[in-house]
Design a protein around this motif. Structure first.
Motif, PDB file in Angstrom:
ATOM      1  N   PRO A 143      26.881  -4.411  32.343  1.00 62.11           N
ATOM      2  CA  PRO A 143      27.531  -5.127  33.440  1.00 62.11           C
ATOM      3  C   PRO A 143      26.729  -5.203  34.727  1.00 62.11           C
ATOM      4  CG  PRO A 143      28.428  -2.905  33.272  1.00 62.11           C
ATOM      5  CD  PRO A 143      27.465  -3.061  32.126  1.00 62.11           C
ATOM      6  N   GLU A 144      25.614  -4.454  34.807  1.00 65.70           N
ATOM      7  CA  GLU A 144      24.865  -4.391  36.070  1.00 65.70           C
ATOM      8  C   GLU A 144      24.078  -5.684  36.322  1.00 65.70           C
ATOM      9  OE1 GLU A 144      25.492  -0.456  34.255  1.00 65.70           O
ATOM     10  OE2 GLU A 144      24.344  -2.182  33.558  1.00 65.70           O
ATOM     11  N   PRO A 145      23.766  -5.983  37.583  1.00 64.31           N
ATOM     12  CA  PRO A 145      22.857  -7.095  37.887  1.00 64.31           C
ATOM     13  C   PRO A 145      21.526  -6.909  37.171  1.00 64.31           C
ATOM     14  CG  PRO A 145      23.923  -6.304  39.888  1.00 64.31           C
ATOM     15  CD  PRO A 145      24.271  -5.319  38.815  1.00 64.31           C
ATOM     16  N   GLU A 146      20.948  -8.009  36.727  1.00 65.64           N
ATOM     17  CA  GLU A 146      19.762  -7.939  35.864  1.00 65.64           C
ATOM     18  C   GLU A 146      18.611  -7.174  36.492  1.00 65.64           C
ATOM     19  OE1 GLU A 146      16.461 -11.049  34.064  1.00 65.64           O
ATOM     20  OE2 GLU A 146      18.579 -11.649  34.065  1.00 65.64           O
ATOM     21  N   ASN A 147      18.283  -7.444  37.744  1.00 64.75           N
ATOM     22  CA  ASN A 147      17.128  -6.796  38.357  1.00 64.75           C
ATOM     23  C   ASN A 147      17.320  -5.286  38.455  1.00 64.75           C
ATOM     24  OD1 ASN A 147      14.524  -6.862  39.779  1.00 64.75           O
ATOM     25  ND2 ASN A 147      15.727  -6.282  41.588  1.00 64.75           N
ATOM     26  N   ARG A 148      18.527  -4.877  38.829  1.00 60.46           N
ATOM     27  CA  ARG A 148      18.807  -3.444  38.950  1.00 60.46           C
ATOM     28  C   ARG A 148      18.745  -2.768  37.574  1.00 60.46           C
ATOM     29  NH1 ARG A 148      20.802  -0.152  42.842  1.00 60.46           N
ATOM     30  NH2 ARG A 148      22.023   1.673  42.216  1.00 60.46           N
ATOM     31  N   LEU A 149      19.293  -3.428  36.571  1.00 54.93           N
ATOM     32  CA  LEU A 149      19.257  -2.856  35.230  1.00 54.93           C
ATOM     33  C   LEU A 149      17.827  -2.726  34.729  1.00 54.93           C
ATOM     34  CD1 LEU A 149      20.624  -1.902  32.637  1.00 54.93           C
ATOM     35  CD2 LEU A 149      20.870  -4.306  31.962  1.00 54.93           C
ATOM     36  N   LEU A 150      16.999  -3.737  34.964  1.00 57.05           N
ATOM     37  CA  LEU A 150      15.608  -3.673  34.530  1.00 57.05           C
ATOM     38  C   LEU A 150      14.865  -2.526  35.212  1.00 57.05           C
ATOM     39  CD1 LEU A 150      14.627  -7.445  34.357  1.00 57.05           C
ATOM     40  CD2 LEU A 150      14.601  -5.816  32.457  1.00 57.05           C
ATOM     41  N   GLN A 151      15.169  -2.296  36.474  1.00 57.41           N
ATOM     42  CA  GLN A 151      14.531  -1.171  37.169  1.00 57.41           C
ATOM     43  C   GLN A 151      14.926   0.159  36.528  1.00 57.41           C
ATOM     44  OE1 GLN A 151      14.281  -1.265  41.593  1.00 57.41           O
ATOM     45  NE2 GLN A 151      15.434  -3.176  41.420  1.00 57.41           N
ATOM     46  N   ALA A 152      16.192   0.294  36.195  1.00 56.40           N
ATOM     47  CA  ALA A 152      16.649   1.539  35.567  1.00 56.40           C
ATOM     48  C   ALA A 152      16.035   1.712  34.181  1.00 56.40           C
ATOM     49  CB  ALA A 152      18.172   1.544  35.481  1.00 56.40           C
ATOM     50  N   LEU A 153      15.967   0.638  33.419  1.00 58.04           N
ATOM     51  CA  LEU A 153      15.332   0.705  32.093  1.00 58.04           C
ATOM     52  C   LEU A 153      13.857   1.063  32.233  1.00 58.04           C
ATOM     53  CD1 LEU A 153      16.929  -2.454  30.429  1.00 58.04           C
ATOM     54  CD2 LEU A 153      17.437  -0.069  29.865  1.00 58.04           C
ATOM     55  N   ALA A 154      13.204   0.506  33.266  1.00 52.74           N
ATOM     56  CA  ALA A 154      11.792   0.807  33.495  1.00 52.74           C
ATOM     57  C   ALA A 154      11.602   2.280  33.838  1.00 52.74           C
ATOM     58  CB  ALA A 154      11.253  -0.077  34.617  1.00 52.74           C
ATOM     59  N   ARG A 155      12.507   2.829  34.617  1.00 47.39           N
ATOM     60  CA  ARG A 155      12.408   4.253  34.964  1.00 47.39           C
ATOM     61  C   ARG A 155      12.499   5.111  33.705  1.00 47.39           C
ATOM     62  NH1 ARG A 155      14.540   5.917  40.550  1.00 47.39           N
ATOM     63  NH2 ARG A 155      12.374   5.273  40.883  1.00 47.39           N
ATOM     64  N   LEU A 156      13.411   4.764  32.817  1.00 44.33           N
ATOM     65  CA  LEU A 156      13.524   5.512  31.562  1.00 44.33           C
ATOM     66  C   LEU A 156      12.290   5.307  30.689  1.00 44.33           C
ATOM     67  CD1 LEU A 156      17.247   4.959  30.503  1.00 44.33           C
ATOM     68  CD2 LEU A 156      16.250   6.869  31.751  1.00 44.33           C
ATOM     69  N   SER A 157      11.794   4.072  30.650  1.00 42.66           N
ATOM     70  CA  SER A 157      10.624   3.787  29.825  1.00 42.66           C
ATOM     71  C   SER A 157       9.415   4.587  30.281  1.00 42.66           C
ATOM     72  CB  SER A 157      10.316   2.286  29.877  1.00 42.66           C
ATOM     73  OG  SER A 157       9.170   1.972  29.120  1.00 42.66           O
ATOM     74  N   ALA A 158       9.176   4.634  31.603  1.00 42.32           N
ATOM     75  CA  ALA A 158       8.031   5.376  32.139  1.00 42.32           C
ATOM     76  C   ALA A 158       8.148   6.865  31.852  1.00 42.32           C
ATOM     77  CB  ALA A 158       7.911   5.128  33.631  1.00 42.32           C
ATOM     78  N   ALA A 159       9.388   7.350  31.731  1.00 48.03           N
ATOM     79  CA  ALA A 159       9.614   8.774  31.458  1.00 48.03           C
ATOM     80  C   ALA A 159       9.684   9.066  29.964  1.00 48.03           C
ATOM     81  CB  ALA A 159      10.908   9.229  32.127  1.00 48.03           C
ATOM     82  N   GLY A 160       9.523   8.025  29.126  1.00 46.40           N
ATOM     83  CA  GLY A 160       9.601   8.220  27.681  1.00 46.40           C
ATOM     84  C   GLY A 160      11.006   8.481  27.189  1.00 46.40           C
TER      85      GLY A 160
END
Length: 287
Positions: free
Chosen positions: A193-210
């Motif tokens: 349900p989150e705005p796309e840009n905010r969700l992508l940032q959160a996914l990126a944070r998880l991705s960078a942390a593995g």
């Protein structure tokens, strides 16, 4: 006769604007999108603002892809997956629902009204209890199309057989998240349900942390957009049962919520920005 008298009266122009996020404002927005886009056979009971006692069932798809129908006894069925749409899907569904609430038993609406000028009070947001979550019921086939003990007409039986053959095994893992077995591949599709840009940032944070996966046998595949929201997709081990992914999906959800909350105080670092650029490039086409 003067020129003024000969002038034809023009109908007022009504601006019909495309609505990119048609279910915005409804708590069940992710479920509505999932049921419209990729859930094969599911139903949910609707709660109406003006008539809470009326029996109304929303289904993924109805016989012959009808927009709405009224059974003998007065039960109303509304279809999400239809062949015709206007610039505002919520308005199409609202019009079909209002038609069904006034229709006679046995009536079927083949296609929604997509041509009448927009009017007030005809969208789903106007007709449904907005803050109610959906209790989605998944079905292995489309036998719910038929009243218990009834025999379908030939055209309905043909539509039923075709619909049953097209069903891909699907399980609901949580709000807006569904395990789907598509041929030899299994996926988790999660309408967020989150705005796309905010969700992508959160996914990126998880991705960078593995921490973007669901564990062994899974990988982040990409995302697609559906009715204004982003739908991340993970490839899963097709040999594993859907229930084996319930807990990993819950843990991923917790990590994602934590990452979303952290964005308020911690902007993305260089590694996370690179991860975000990579995620943006992994857009999928749903087939």
């Amino acid at each position: 006769m003067g020129k003024a008298a000969r002038k034809k009266t023009k109908a007022p122009k009504v601006r019909d604007v495309f609505v990119a996020q048609p279910f915005e404002g409804l708590a069940a927005e992710p479920e509505l999108i999932a049921m419209r886009e990729f859930v094969p056979s599911a139903t949910v009971k609707l709660s109406l603002v003006d008539d809470p006692g009326r029996r109304v069932t929303l289904g993924t798809v109805l016989p012959m892809a009808a927009a709405a129908l009224v059974r003998t006894g007065g039960d109303v069925f509304l279809g999400l997956q239809v062949q015709t749409r206007s610039s505002d899907i919520s308005r199409d569904l609202g019009r079909a629902l209002r038609w069904a609430l006034e229709a006679a038993e046995g009536d079927v609406l083949s296609v929604p009204d997509t041509t009448s000028p927009p009017a007030e009070g005809e969208r789903l947001q106007d007709l449904l209890v907005a803050d109610e979550e959906f209790d989605v019921q998944l079905h292995e086939d489309f036998s719910w199309w038929l009243p218990e003990g009834s025999e379908p007409a030939a055209d309905v039986q043909l539509s039923l057989d075709r619909a049953n053959e097209a069903i891909m095994p699907t399980e609901r893992l949580g709000p807006g998240s569904y395990w789907v077995l598509a041929g030899e591949k299994a996926h988790l599709r999660w309408v967020r349900p989150e705005p796309e840009n905010r969700l992508l940032q959160a996914l990126a944070r998880l991705s960078a942390a593995g921490e973007l996966g669901l564990g062994e046998g899974s990988r982040y595949a990409g995302s697609f957009r559906a009715h204004g929201l982003l739908v991340p997709v993970w490839d899963l081990d097709a040999e594993a049962h859907a229930r084996e992914w319930v807990e990993p999906a819950k843990h991923l959800g917790v990590r994602l919520e934590t990452a979303l909350a952290s964005l308020d105080n911690e902007p993305l670092n260089a590694a996370e920005r690179r991860a975000r650029d990579g995620l943006v490039g992994r857009q999928l086409t749903l087939r």
